[in-house]
Design an enzyme around this catalytic site. Sequence first.
Site, PDB file in Angstrom:
ATOM      1  N   HIS A 281       0.830  -1.199   0.000  1.00  0.00           N
ATOM      2  CA  HIS A 281       0.000   0.000   0.000  1.00  0.00           C
ATOM      3  C   HIS A 281       0.867   1.251   0.000  1.00  0.00           C
ATOM      4  CE1 HIS A 281      -3.222   2.613   2.067  1.00  0.00           C
ATOM      5  NE2 HIS A 281      -3.463   2.566   0.772  1.00  0.00           N
TER       6      HIS A 281
ATOM      7  N   HIS B 119       7.275  19.534 -13.073  1.00  0.00           N
ATOM      8  CA  HIS B 119       8.063  18.468 -13.700  1.00  0.00           C
ATOM      9  C   HIS B 119       9.328  18.183 -12.888  1.00  0.00           C
ATOM     10  CE1 HIS B 119       9.323  15.786 -16.836  1.00  0.00           C
ATOM     11  NE2 HIS B 119      10.420  16.479 -17.079  1.00  0.00           N
TER      12      HIS B 119
ATOM     13  N   TYR C 225       6.282  15.571 -21.414  1.00  0.00           N
ATOM     14  CA  TYR C 225       5.629  15.400 -20.106  1.00  0.00           C
ATOM     15  C   TYR C 225       4.715  14.184 -20.022  1.00  0.00           C
ATOM     16  CZ  TYR C 225       7.460  20.105 -19.840  1.00  0.00           C
ATOM     17  OH  TYR C 225       8.290  21.192 -19.884  1.00  0.00           O
ATOM     18  N   ALA C 226       4.974  13.173 -20.829  1.00  0.00           N
ATOM     19  CA  ALA C 226       4.183  11.934 -20.791  1.00  0.00           C
ATOM     20  C   ALA C 226       4.777  11.021 -19.719  1.00  0.00           C
ATOM     21  CB  ALA C 226       4.172  11.259 -22.157  1.00  0.00           C
TER      22      ALA C 226
END
Length: 139
Positions: A20, A106, A128-129
């Site tokens: 988790h 970023h 920015y992918a």
Amino acid sequence: MKKGVLLNSEISAVISQLGHTDQITIGDAGLPIPSLAQRIDLALTQGIPSFISVLNVVTQEMQIEAAFLAEEIIGHNPLIHQLILTQIKELEKQQGNSITVDYISHNVLKEKTKHSRAVIRTGEHSPYANIILGAGVTF
């Protein structure tokens, strides 16, 4: 032979070991990968495999409760941004939970990858992918 959708043994192993709130990153071909993170390099050539295709397969195997995106994706890559949001909405329906989406710079995202269990490099050649996925629980 594994029958499921995810055939990559490295990605499958990482997902099976997540607890988790553990995180994994899926990035474009240019995202720097911290030296201490497990590097899973899928990039073959420009665009292969695509960021979205890898995201689609990973999210079919991994329970997601959080996602982090670079805020720059909104203005610089609206197509991928919309595809990510659509995928997250569909995933919420499949999983029966809400997924928190946080936007960070970023530079902060690149720093945050240092805490990822693994970074999966795709062949994506659009800006920015990148996404950091936080693991949820299935109960």
